[in-house]
Design a protein around this motif. Structure first.
Motif, PDB file in Angstrom:
ATOM      1  N   THR A   1       0.883  -1.363   0.126  1.00  0.00           N
ATOM      2  CA  THR A   1       0.267   0.265  -0.024  1.00  0.00           C
ATOM      3  C   THR A   1       0.817   1.162   0.113  1.00  0.00           C
ATOM      4  O   THR A   1       1.874   1.618   0.738  1.00  0.00           O
ATOM      5  CB  THR A   1      -0.954   0.530   0.883  1.00  0.00           C
ATOM      6  OG1 THR A   1      -1.724  -0.992   1.217  1.00  0.00           O
ATOM      7  CG2 THR A   1      -1.626   1.051   1.255  1.00  0.00           C
ATOM      8  N   LEU A   2       0.691   1.828  -0.858  1.00  0.00           N
ATOM      9  CA  LEU A   2       1.469   3.187  -0.930  1.00  0.00           C
ATOM     10  C   LEU A   2       0.723   4.735  -1.011  1.00  0.00           C
ATOM     11  O   LEU A   2       0.020   4.418  -1.249  1.00  0.00           O
ATOM     12  CB  LEU A   2       1.825   3.322  -2.015  1.00  0.00           C
ATOM     13  CG  LEU A   2       3.380   4.646  -3.281  1.00  0.00           C
ATOM     14  CD1 LEU A   2       4.346   4.980  -2.205  1.00  0.00           C
ATOM     15  CD2 LEU A   2       3.845   4.869  -4.274  1.00  0.00           C
ATOM     16  N   LEU A   3       1.010   5.506  -0.073  1.00  0.00           N
ATOM     17  CA  LEU A   3       0.258   6.475  -0.281  1.00  0.00           C
ATOM     18  C   LEU A   3       1.458   7.238  -0.301  1.00  0.00           C
ATOM     19  O   LEU A   3       1.779   7.919  -0.080  1.00  0.00           O
ATOM     20  CB  LEU A   3      -0.328   7.212   1.803  1.00  0.00           C
ATOM     21  CG  LEU A   3      -1.243   5.377   2.423  1.00  0.00           C
ATOM     22  CD1 LEU A   3      -1.340   6.238   3.992  1.00  0.00           C
ATOM     23  CD2 LEU A   3      -2.257   5.540   2.123  1.00  0.00           C
ATOM     24  N   GLY A   4       0.603   8.249  -1.378  1.00  0.00           N
ATOM     25  CA  GLY A   4       1.682   9.929  -1.604  1.00  0.00           C
ATOM     26  C   GLY A   4       1.584   9.147  -3.135  1.00  0.00           C
ATOM     27  O   GLY A   4       2.620   8.319  -3.488  1.00  0.00           O
ATOM     28  N   LEU A   5       1.658  10.385  -4.534  1.00  0.00           N
ATOM     29  CA  LEU A   5       1.749   9.851  -5.952  1.00  0.00           C
ATOM     30  C   LEU A   5       2.699  11.397  -6.284  1.00  0.00           C
ATOM     31  O   LEU A   5       2.400  11.741  -7.175  1.00  0.00           O
ATOM     32  CB  LEU A   5       0.745   9.500  -6.794  1.00  0.00           C
ATOM     33  CG  LEU A   5       0.245   8.294  -5.878  1.00  0.00           C
ATOM     34  CD1 LEU A   5      -0.919   7.458  -6.962  1.00  0.00           C
ATOM     35  CD2 LEU A   5       1.157   7.109  -6.074  1.00  0.00           C
ATOM     36  N   GLY A   6       3.398  12.155  -4.954  1.00  0.00           N
ATOM     37  CA  GLY A   6       4.294  13.146  -6.151  1.00  0.00           C
ATOM     38  C   GLY A   6       4.822  12.294  -7.034  1.00  0.00           C
ATOM     39  O   GLY A   6       5.421  10.987  -7.589  1.00  0.00           O
TER      40      GLY A   6
ATOM     41  N   ALA B   1      -7.896   5.178   4.668  1.00  0.00           N
ATOM     42  CA  ALA B   1      -8.198   4.195   5.396  1.00  0.00           C
ATOM     43  C   ALA B   1      -8.943   3.041   4.759  1.00  0.00           C
ATOM     44  O   ALA B   1      -7.681   1.356   5.114  1.00  0.00           O
ATOM     45  CB  ALA B   1      -9.536   5.155   6.661  1.00  0.00           C
ATOM     46  N   GLU B   2      -9.243   3.462   3.230  1.00  0.00           N
ATOM     47  CA  GLU B   2      -9.314   1.899   2.713  1.00  0.00           C
ATOM     48  C   GLU B   2      -8.099   1.442   2.179  1.00  0.00           C
ATOM     49  O   GLU B   2      -8.191   0.063   1.885  1.00  0.00           O
ATOM     50  CB  GLU B   2     -10.333   2.089   1.690  1.00  0.00           C
ATOM     51  CG  GLU B   2     -10.558   1.918   0.536  1.00  0.00           C
ATOM     52  CD  GLU B   2     -11.541   1.329  -0.453  1.00  0.00           C
ATOM     53  OE1 GLU B   2     -10.950   0.971  -1.516  1.00  0.00           O
ATOM     54  OE2 GLU B   2     -12.440   2.843  -0.575  1.00  0.00           O
ATOM     55  N   ALA B   3      -6.850   2.522   1.724  1.00  0.00           N
ATOM     56  CA  ALA B   3      -6.004   1.700   1.573  1.00  0.00           C
ATOM     57  C   ALA B   3      -5.935   1.201   2.115  1.00  0.00           C
ATOM     58  O   ALA B   3      -4.481   0.702   1.951  1.00  0.00           O
ATOM     59  CB  ALA B   3      -5.116   3.106   1.263  1.00  0.00           C
ATOM     60  N   VAL B   4      -5.005   1.414   3.581  1.00  0.00           N
ATOM     61  CA  VAL B   4      -4.468   0.362   4.810  1.00  0.00           C
ATOM     62  C   VAL B   4      -5.596  -0.252   5.106  1.00  0.00           C
ATOM     63  O   VAL B   4      -4.731  -1.542   5.308  1.00  0.00           O
ATOM     64  CB  VAL B   4      -4.466   1.746   5.922  1.00  0.00           C
ATOM     65  CG1 VAL B   4      -3.982   0.756   7.405  1.00  0.00           C
ATOM     66  CG2 VAL B   4      -3.525   3.184   5.430  1.00  0.00           C
ATOM     67  N   ALA B   5      -6.527  -0.258   4.720  1.00  0.00           N
ATOM     68  CA  ALA B   5      -7.090  -1.667   5.404  1.00  0.00           C
ATOM     69  C   ALA B   5      -6.851  -2.890   4.559  1.00  0.00           C
ATOM     70  O   ALA B   5      -8.016  -3.976   4.408  1.00  0.00           O
ATOM     71  CB  ALA B   5      -8.644  -0.607   5.840  1.00  0.00           C
ATOM     72  N   SER B   6      -6.962  -2.453   3.347  1.00  0.00           N
ATOM     73  CA  SER B   6      -7.292  -3.008   2.132  1.00  0.00           C
ATOM     74  C   SER B   6      -5.942  -4.064   1.587  1.00  0.00           C
ATOM     75  O   SER B   6      -7.123  -5.347   1.463  1.00  0.00           O
ATOM     76  CB  SER B   6      -7.035  -2.052   0.329  1.00  0.00           C
ATOM     77  OG  SER B   6      -5.518  -1.823   0.264  1.00  0.00           O
TER      78      SER B   6
ATOM     79  N   VAL C   1      -7.656   7.074  10.525  1.00  0.00           N
ATOM     80  CA  VAL C   1      -6.934   5.839  10.299  1.00  0.00           C
ATOM     81  C   VAL C   1      -6.095   4.699  11.286  1.00  0.00           C
ATOM     82  O   VAL C   1      -5.631   4.591  12.313  1.00  0.00           O
ATOM     83  CB  VAL C   1      -5.825   6.392   8.497  1.00  0.00           C
ATOM     84  CG1 VAL C   1      -5.886   4.383   8.176  1.00  0.00           C
ATOM     85  CG2 VAL C   1      -6.901   7.348   8.275  1.00  0.00           C
ATOM     86  N   ASP C   2      -7.232   3.597  11.387  1.00  0.00           N
ATOM     87  CA  ASP C   2      -6.362   2.268  11.879  1.00  0.00           C
ATOM     88  C   ASP C   2      -5.421   1.854  11.641  1.00  0.00           C
ATOM     89  O   ASP C   2      -5.447   1.152  10.507  1.00  0.00           O
ATOM     90  CB  ASP C   2      -7.658   1.059  11.926  1.00  0.00           C
ATOM     91  CG  ASP C   2      -6.966   0.202  12.684  1.00  0.00           C
ATOM     92  OD1 ASP C   2      -6.704   0.523  13.965  1.00  0.00           O
ATOM     93  OD2 ASP C   2      -8.157  -0.953  12.646  1.00  0.00           O
TER      94      ASP C   2
END
Length: 303
Positions: A19-24, A66-71, A93-94
């Protein structure tokens, strides 16, 4: 990391999801490297349209962080604007039971605080400092790498995954050490760039000089001098700042006037050199002219 499922008649292997958060620019480069390696990837970004091209390459886009982390049960990679962005993006976010790898640029103090923050939220934590620019990601021949610090077991668990975009170097279990190494290396680079700028300024008035030819000489010379770092490290470790010295501070300081006069003759402001020269002169005045450069480290400490 490769996970294997064993059935009665078949054995199926699948790659650990990411899971990757951030698309710079950097996040996008990381995403493409993992996708090219066949890693199942879920991405999230504040502006969803940035994820469009990655979808065509196989990425799954989450509607919310949150969906990304839980996916997935794989690591959560953070590549955000700054440390404050981490708080904003993961607010509420959990993270319980998650492996969090923070590749967001931060200070050593921020990384240590982030490790405590992750622990309180039930997450395992690894901090990273990226020693590469986006075009180097996914191309190991360029020599880019990422420094990691924090949970050693977590690093070993995901080492194969982390080595896909660039080399992975673990530099200590103190969560702040990756950021500290990152800033120290970049500080040295900044000083080198200052010297390069001054060198080209000296040449600037000489219209008949070949800049490309000089650049080749300059790069070769700087490469040869870079090895002096090993000598300084050895002196700092031993406490003997005269060990192996061939050109001592007294000799180098005496030559500084030649540098300054040449700069004046070439109509060049010496401000990129003079702070360092002043430190050299101060150390000599303290009676340490027989030393090499290691002793000047103490002059930069703020008591």
């Amino acid at each position: 990391m490769r996970t294997t499922l064993i059935g009665m008649d078949t054995e199926t292997a699948y790659e650990t999801p990411v899971t990757l958060l951030g698309l710079g620019d950097m996040g996008t480069a990381l995403a493409r490297a993992w996708l090219a390696a066949g890693r199942p990837l879920t991405v999230w970004n504040r502006t969803p349209e940035k994820a469009g091209p990655l979808v065509e390459e196989g990425a799954r886009v989450a509607a919310t962080q949150a969906e990304a982390v839980a996916s997935t049960d794989g690591p959560v990679i953070l590549c955000l604007l700054d440390d404050a962005s981490v708080d904003e993006v993961l607010d509420g976010v959990d993270l319980n039971g998650k492996d969090v790898v923070n590749l967001t640029t931060s200070t050593p103090a921020q990384a240590r605080q982030r490790a405590r923050w992750a622990e309180k939220r039930g997450a395992r934590f690894l901090d990273g400092g990226i020693m590469a620019v986006p075009p180097m990601i996914g191309h190991p021949e360029t020599g880019g790498y990422v420094l990691y610090s924090g949970d050693l077991a977590l690093f070993e668990r995901h080492r194969e995954l982390l080595e896909v975009p660039a080399g992975a170097k673990f530099v200590g279990e103190d969560p702040g050490h990756a950021a500290l190494h990152d800033i120290a290396l970049l500080s040295a680079m900044t000083g080198m760039f200052a010297g390069i700028t001054h060198a080209f300024a000296l040449m600037d008035q000489e219209k008949d000089l070949d800049r490309s030819r000089f650049a080749a000489l300059l790069a070769e010379w700087l490469g040869a001098m870079a090895g002096s770092a090993h000598g300084i490290a050895a002196q700092l470790a031993s406490g003997d700042y005269t060990e192996g010295v061939t050109s001592n501070l007294a000799m180098m300081t005496a030559a500084n006037d030649t540098f300054l006069v040449t700069a004046e003759d070439q109509s060049v402001d010496p401000r990129l050199l003079t702070p360092y020269m002043e430190l050299m002169s101060r150390r000599v005045a303290q009676g340490h002219g027989d030393e090499g450069l290691a002793g000047m480290v103490s002059l930069l400490r703020i008591e």
